[in-house]
Scaffold this motif. Structure first.
Motif, PDB file in Angstrom:
ATOM      1  N   ALA A 106       0.814  -1.219   0.000  1.00  0.00           N
ATOM      2  CA  ALA A 106       0.000   0.000   0.000  1.00  0.00           C
ATOM      3  C   ALA A 106       0.847   1.268   0.000  1.00  0.00           C
ATOM      4  CB  ALA A 106      -0.961  -0.012   1.178  1.00  0.00           C
ATOM      5  N   PRO A 107       1.882   1.397   0.847  1.00  0.00           N
ATOM      6  CA  PRO A 107       2.685   2.618   0.795  1.00  0.00           C
ATOM      7  C   PRO A 107       3.423   2.795  -0.534  1.00  0.00           C
ATOM      8  CG  PRO A 107       3.154   1.415   2.819  1.00  0.00           C
ATOM      9  CD  PRO A 107       2.268   0.561   1.986  1.00  0.00           C
ATOM     10  N   PHE A 108       3.950   1.706  -1.081  1.00  0.00           N
ATOM     11  CA  PHE A 108       4.644   1.819  -2.366  1.00  0.00           C
ATOM     12  C   PHE A 108       3.675   2.162  -3.492  1.00  0.00           C
ATOM     13  CE2 PHE A 108       8.220  -0.520  -0.419  1.00  0.00           C
ATOM     14  CZ  PHE A 108       9.234   0.321  -0.819  1.00  0.00           C
ATOM     15  N   ARG A 109       2.494   1.594  -3.434  1.00  0.00           N
ATOM     16  CA  ARG A 109       1.501   1.886  -4.474  1.00  0.00           C
ATOM     17  C   ARG A 109       1.082   3.356  -4.420  1.00  0.00           C
ATOM     18  NH1 ARG A 109      -2.911  -2.106  -6.504  1.00  0.00           N
ATOM     19  NH2 ARG A 109      -1.059  -3.304  -6.150  1.00  0.00           N
ATOM     20  N   SER A 110       0.877   3.879  -3.217  1.00  0.00           N
ATOM     21  CA  SER A 110       0.482   5.292  -3.111  1.00  0.00           C
ATOM     22  C   SER A 110       1.639   6.209  -3.537  1.00  0.00           C
ATOM     23  CB  SER A 110       0.019   5.617  -1.706  1.00  0.00           C
ATOM     24  OG  SER A 110       1.084   5.475  -0.790  1.00  0.00           O
ATOM     25  N   ALA A 111       2.882   5.848  -3.193  1.00  0.00           N
ATOM     26  CA  ALA A 111       4.025   6.647  -3.633  1.00  0.00           C
ATOM     27  C   ALA A 111       4.176   6.596  -5.146  1.00  0.00           C
ATOM     28  CB  ALA A 111       5.302   6.152  -2.954  1.00  0.00           C
ATOM     29  N   TRP A 112       3.953   5.425  -5.728  1.00  0.00           N
ATOM     30  CA  TRP A 112       4.046   5.284  -7.176  1.00  0.00           C
ATOM     31  C   TRP A 112       2.983   6.121  -7.869  1.00  0.00           C
ATOM     32  CZ3 TRP A 112       7.629   3.290 -10.260  1.00  0.00           C
ATOM     33  CH2 TRP A 112       7.309   3.052 -11.582  1.00  0.00           C
ATOM     34  N   ASN A 113       1.752   6.066  -7.381  1.00  0.00           N
ATOM     35  CA  ASN A 113       0.672   6.849  -7.978  1.00  0.00           C
ATOM     36  C   ASN A 113       0.917   8.351  -7.811  1.00  0.00           C
ATOM     37  OD1 ASN A 113      -0.712   4.624  -8.897  1.00  0.00           O
ATOM     38  ND2 ASN A 113      -1.872   4.414  -6.998  1.00  0.00           N
ATOM     39  N   TYR A 114       1.461   8.764  -6.660  1.00  0.00           N
ATOM     40  CA  TYR A 114       1.797  10.175  -6.458  1.00  0.00           C
ATOM     41  C   TYR A 114       2.853  10.617  -7.461  1.00  0.00           C
ATOM     42  CZ  TYR A 114       3.699  14.379  -4.337  1.00  0.00           C
ATOM     43  OH  TYR A 114       4.153  15.645  -4.128  1.00  0.00           O
ATOM     44  N   MET A 115       3.876   9.780  -7.654  1.00  0.00           N
ATOM     45  CA  MET A 115       4.941  10.119  -8.588  1.00  0.00           C
ATOM     46  C   MET A 115       4.396  10.232 -10.018  1.00  0.00           C
ATOM     47  SD  MET A 115       8.434   8.015  -9.408  1.00  0.00           S
ATOM     48  CE  MET A 115       7.531   6.659 -10.121  1.00  0.00           C
ATOM     49  N   LEU A 116       3.550   9.295 -10.424  1.00  0.00           N
ATOM     50  CA  LEU A 116       3.008   9.329 -11.784  1.00  0.00           C
ATOM     51  C   LEU A 116       2.083  10.517 -12.011  1.00  0.00           C
ATOM     52  CD1 LEU A 116       2.250   5.574 -12.498  1.00  0.00           C
ATOM     53  CD2 LEU A 116       4.135   6.963 -13.368  1.00  0.00           C
ATOM     54  N   SER A 117       1.380  10.943 -10.974  1.00  0.00           N
ATOM     55  CA  SER A 117       0.446  12.053 -11.157  1.00  0.00           C
ATOM     56  C   SER A 117       1.121  13.422 -11.055  1.00  0.00           C
ATOM     57  CB  SER A 117      -0.692  11.959 -10.143  1.00  0.00           C
ATOM     58  OG  SER A 117      -0.189  12.092  -8.839  1.00  0.00           O
ATOM     59  N   ASN A 118       2.278  13.525 -10.406  1.00  0.00           N
ATOM     60  CA  ASN A 118       2.901  14.829 -10.192  1.00  0.00           C
ATOM     61  C   ASN A 118       4.151  15.102 -11.021  1.00  0.00           C
ATOM     62  OD1 ASN A 118       1.009  15.688  -8.278  1.00  0.00           O
ATOM     63  ND2 ASN A 118       2.039  14.542  -6.687  1.00  0.00           N
ATOM     64  N   TYR A 119       4.692  14.107 -11.689  1.00  0.00           N
ATOM     65  CA  TYR A 119       5.917  14.301 -12.466  1.00  0.00           C
ATOM     66  C   TYR A 119       5.729  13.776 -13.878  1.00  0.00           C
ATOM     67  CZ  TYR A 119       7.961  15.022  -7.874  1.00  0.00           C
ATOM     68  OH  TYR A 119       8.229  15.492  -6.625  1.00  0.00           O
ATOM     69  N   THR A 120       6.485  14.357 -14.813  1.00  0.00           N
ATOM     70  CA  THR A 120       6.427  13.885 -16.195  1.00  0.00           C
ATOM     71  C   THR A 120       7.281  12.631 -16.338  1.00  0.00           C
ATOM     72  OG1 THR A 120       8.332  15.183 -16.892  1.00  0.00           O
ATOM     73  CG2 THR A 120       6.173  16.257 -17.013  1.00  0.00           C
ATOM     74  N   LYS A 121       7.074  11.921 -17.435  1.00  0.00           N
ATOM     75  CA  LYS A 121       7.871  10.718 -17.689  1.00  0.00           C
ATOM     76  C   LYS A 121       9.342  11.072 -17.869  1.00  0.00           C
ATOM     77  CE  LYS A 121       4.196   7.940 -19.644  1.00  0.00           C
ATOM     78  NZ  LYS A 121       3.704   7.216 -20.800  1.00  0.00           N
ATOM     79  N   PHE A 122       9.618  12.231 -18.438  1.00  0.00           N
ATOM     80  CA  PHE A 122      11.006  12.661 -18.609  1.00  0.00           C
ATOM     81  C   PHE A 122      11.675  12.868 -17.248  1.00  0.00           C
ATOM     82  CE2 PHE A 122      14.161  16.060 -18.973  1.00  0.00           C
ATOM     83  CZ  PHE A 122      15.040  15.470 -19.868  1.00  0.00           C
ATOM     84  N   GLN A 123      10.981  13.518 -16.326  1.00  0.00           N
ATOM     85  CA  GLN A 123      11.543  13.738 -14.987  1.00  0.00           C
ATOM     86  C   GLN A 123      11.766  12.414 -14.263  1.00  0.00           C
ATOM     87  OE1 GLN A 123       8.411  16.322 -13.613  1.00  0.00           O
ATOM     88  NE2 GLN A 123       9.837  18.055 -13.472  1.00  0.00           N
ATOM     89  N   ILE A 124      10.811  11.521 -14.376  1.00  0.00           N
ATOM     90  CA  ILE A 124      10.940  10.222 -13.718  1.00  0.00           C
ATOM     91  C   ILE A 124      12.116   9.453 -14.304  1.00  0.00           C
ATOM     92  CG2 ILE A 124       9.825   7.991 -13.359  1.00  0.00           C
ATOM     93  CD1 ILE A 124       7.146   9.540 -13.328  1.00  0.00           C
ATOM     94  N   ALA A 125      12.261   9.460 -15.627  1.00  0.00           N
ATOM     95  CA  ALA A 125      13.359   8.731 -16.259  1.00  0.00           C
ATOM     96  C   ALA A 125      14.702   9.353 -15.913  1.00  0.00           C
ATOM     97  CB  ALA A 125      13.163   8.707 -17.770  1.00  0.00           C
TER      98      ALA A 125
END
Length: 101
Positions: free
Chosen positions: A30-49
């Motif tokens: 649950a914590p990793f899933r919420s962190a993952w969803n937060y990251m996907l909703s607040n950052y672009t794919k370029f920033q994540i990569a």
């Protein structure tokens, strides 16, 4: 036997669902899933990569260098040193470990 992409994919989903049902519940899911969803909703794919690859690179680099750094301070490992009589100062070791990357 259906070998189309949809048939193989659906059977793979069945296998994953079966294996998932047999495994115990992961308390960190649950914590990793919420962190993952937060990251996907607040950052672009370029920033994540970009930042993600930098983070992974640095973690791997320091984790692989850590045993050699620690071995310098273990007395039973002193016989494996190349220069047995030289003791580098701790400040030089830290500079080498942190800055020469």
């Amino acid at each position: 036997m259906n070998i189309s992409g949809d048939g193989i994919l659906s059977s793979a989903y069945l296998v994953v669902g079966y294996v998932d049902s047999r495994l115990p519940v992961n308390p960190l899911q649950a914590p990793f899933r919420s962190a993952w969803n937060y990251m996907l909703s607040n950052y672009t794919k370029f920033q994540i990569a970009t930042w993600g690859s930098l983070l992974v690179h640095e973690l791997v680099y320091f984790l692989f260098c850590l045993p050699g750094f620690i071995f310098q301070f273990i007395p039973c490992m002193q016989k494996y040193k190349i220069q047995q009589v030289k003791e580098p100062p701790v400040r030089n070791l830290l500079n080498t470990f942190l800055l020469c990357h």
